[in-house]
Design a protein around this motif. Structure first.
Motif, mmCIF file in Angstrom:
data_model
loop_
_atom_site.group_PDB
_atom_site.id
_atom_site.type_symbol
_atom_site.label_atom_id
_atom_site.label_comp_id
_atom_site.label_asym_id
_atom_site.label_seq_id
_atom_site.Cartn_x
_atom_site.Cartn_y
_atom_site.Cartn_z
ATOM 1 N N PHE A 51 6.364 -2.119 6.411
ATOM 2 C CA PHE A 51 5.952 -1.113 5.438
ATOM 3 C C PHE A 51 6.264 -1.587 4.029
ATOM 4 O O PHE A 51 7.180 -2.376 3.799
ATOM 5 N N CYS A 52 5.479 -1.094 3.081
ATOM 6 C CA CYS A 52 5.611 -1.496 1.681
ATOM 7 C C CYS A 52 6.839 -0.827 1.075
ATOM 8 O O CYS A 52 6.979 0.401 1.133
ATOM 9 N N THR A 53 7.721 -1.611 0.490
ATOM 10 C CA THR A 53 8.940 -1.056 -0.091
ATOM 11 C C THR A 53 8.692 -0.400 -1.448
ATOM 12 O O THR A 53 9.581 0.238 -2.005
ATOM 13 N N VAL A 54 7.485 -0.532 -1.978
ATOM 14 C CA VAL A 54 7.148 0.148 -3.230
ATOM 15 C C VAL A 54 6.594 1.537 -2.943
ATOM 16 O O VAL A 54 7.098 2.536 -3.448
ATOM 17 N N CYS A 55 5.562 1.628 -2.115
ATOM 18 C CA CYS A 55 4.889 2.920 -1.894
ATOM 19 C C CYS A 55 5.206 3.554 -0.544
ATOM 20 O O CYS A 55 4.875 4.718 -0.328
ATOM 21 N N GLY A 56 5.810 2.816 0.366
ATOM 22 C CA GLY A 56 6.207 3.395 1.646
ATOM 23 C C GLY A 56 5.151 3.398 2.727
ATOM 24 O O GLY A 56 5.427 3.800 3.855
ATOM 25 N N VAL A 57 3.934 2.975 2.399
ATOM 26 C CA VAL A 57 2.858 2.985 3.396
ATOM 27 C C VAL A 57 3.046 1.841 4.389
ATOM 28 O O VAL A 57 3.479 0.747 4.025
ATOM 29 N N LYS A 58 2.701 2.110 5.658
ATOM 30 C CA LYS A 58 2.770 1.095 6.707
ATOM 31 C C LYS A 58 1.361 0.601 7.000
ATOM 32 O O LYS A 58 0.614 1.225 7.749
ATOM 33 N N PRO A 59 0.975 -0.537 6.403
ATOM 34 C CA PRO A 59 -0.395 -1.014 6.606
ATOM 35 C C PRO A 59 -0.618 -1.686 7.953
ATOM 36 O O PRO A 59 -1.757 -1.759 8.411
ATOM 37 N N PHE A 60 0.445 -2.166 8.588
ATOM 38 C CA PHE A 60 0.275 -2.823 9.892
ATOM 39 C C PHE A 60 1.634 -3.023 10.545
ATOM 40 O O PHE A 60 2.679 -2.944 9.905
ATOM 41 N N GLY A 61 1.587 -3.293 11.820
ATOM 42 C CA GLY A 61 2.745 -3.755 12.575
ATOM 43 C C GLY A 61 2.331 -5.038 13.277
ATOM 44 O O GLY A 61 1.147 -5.290 13.470
#
Ligand SMILES: [Zn+2]
Length: 131
Positions: A73-83
């Motif tokens: 997950f992105c540490t800036v916006c918190g979104v999880k674009p993939f695993g």
């Protein structure tokens, strides 16, 4: 199988990727502990059909349980674009992070439900409407 190349990104744009996927072959919703909390909507692609373009340094790497999946997950916006599978074999791409898909197209995608909460990866849970 009909592959289309999609651009994808997190909310802030620090993480950008491309993937070659066949969304009409089926997407997944799962009721496991993390998919249920993040409302993750995914399409699996083999690793060679996923290219991380920017943001590797911005992504955090969360693992739990058997440690088989790197939940990124992105540490800036918190979104999880993939695993990603920890063994590097495949990527679970967040369909909601793909760019340029109209609501009508998203609504038309086939969705398969899996009962990950009970390790039944080839069966749907009894209730799916909340996923
Ligand atoms: Zn971001």
């Amino acid at each position: 199988m009909s592959l289309t190349t999609y651009a994808g990104r997190c909310h802030c744009g620090a993480v950008q990727f491309e993937t070659d996927a066949d969304l009409d072959a089926g997407t997944l919703r799962c009721n496991c502990s993390i998919c249920a909390k993040t409302r993750f909507w995914l399409v699996f692609v083999p690793a060679e059909r996923f290219r991380l373009l920017t943001g590797d340094e911005t992504l955090a790497d969360y693992r739990f349980g058997a440690q088989r999946i790197r939940h990124r997950f992105c540490t800036v916006c918190g979104v999880k674009p993939f695993g990603m599978a920890a063994d590097g074999s495949g990527v679970a791409v967040n369909v909601a992070c793909l760019e340029g898909l109209a609501p009508e197209r998203l609504a038309s995608l086939p969705v398969n439900h899996v009962d990950g909460a009970h390790d039944r990866w080839n069966a749907a849970p009894a209730v799916t409407s909340h996923l």
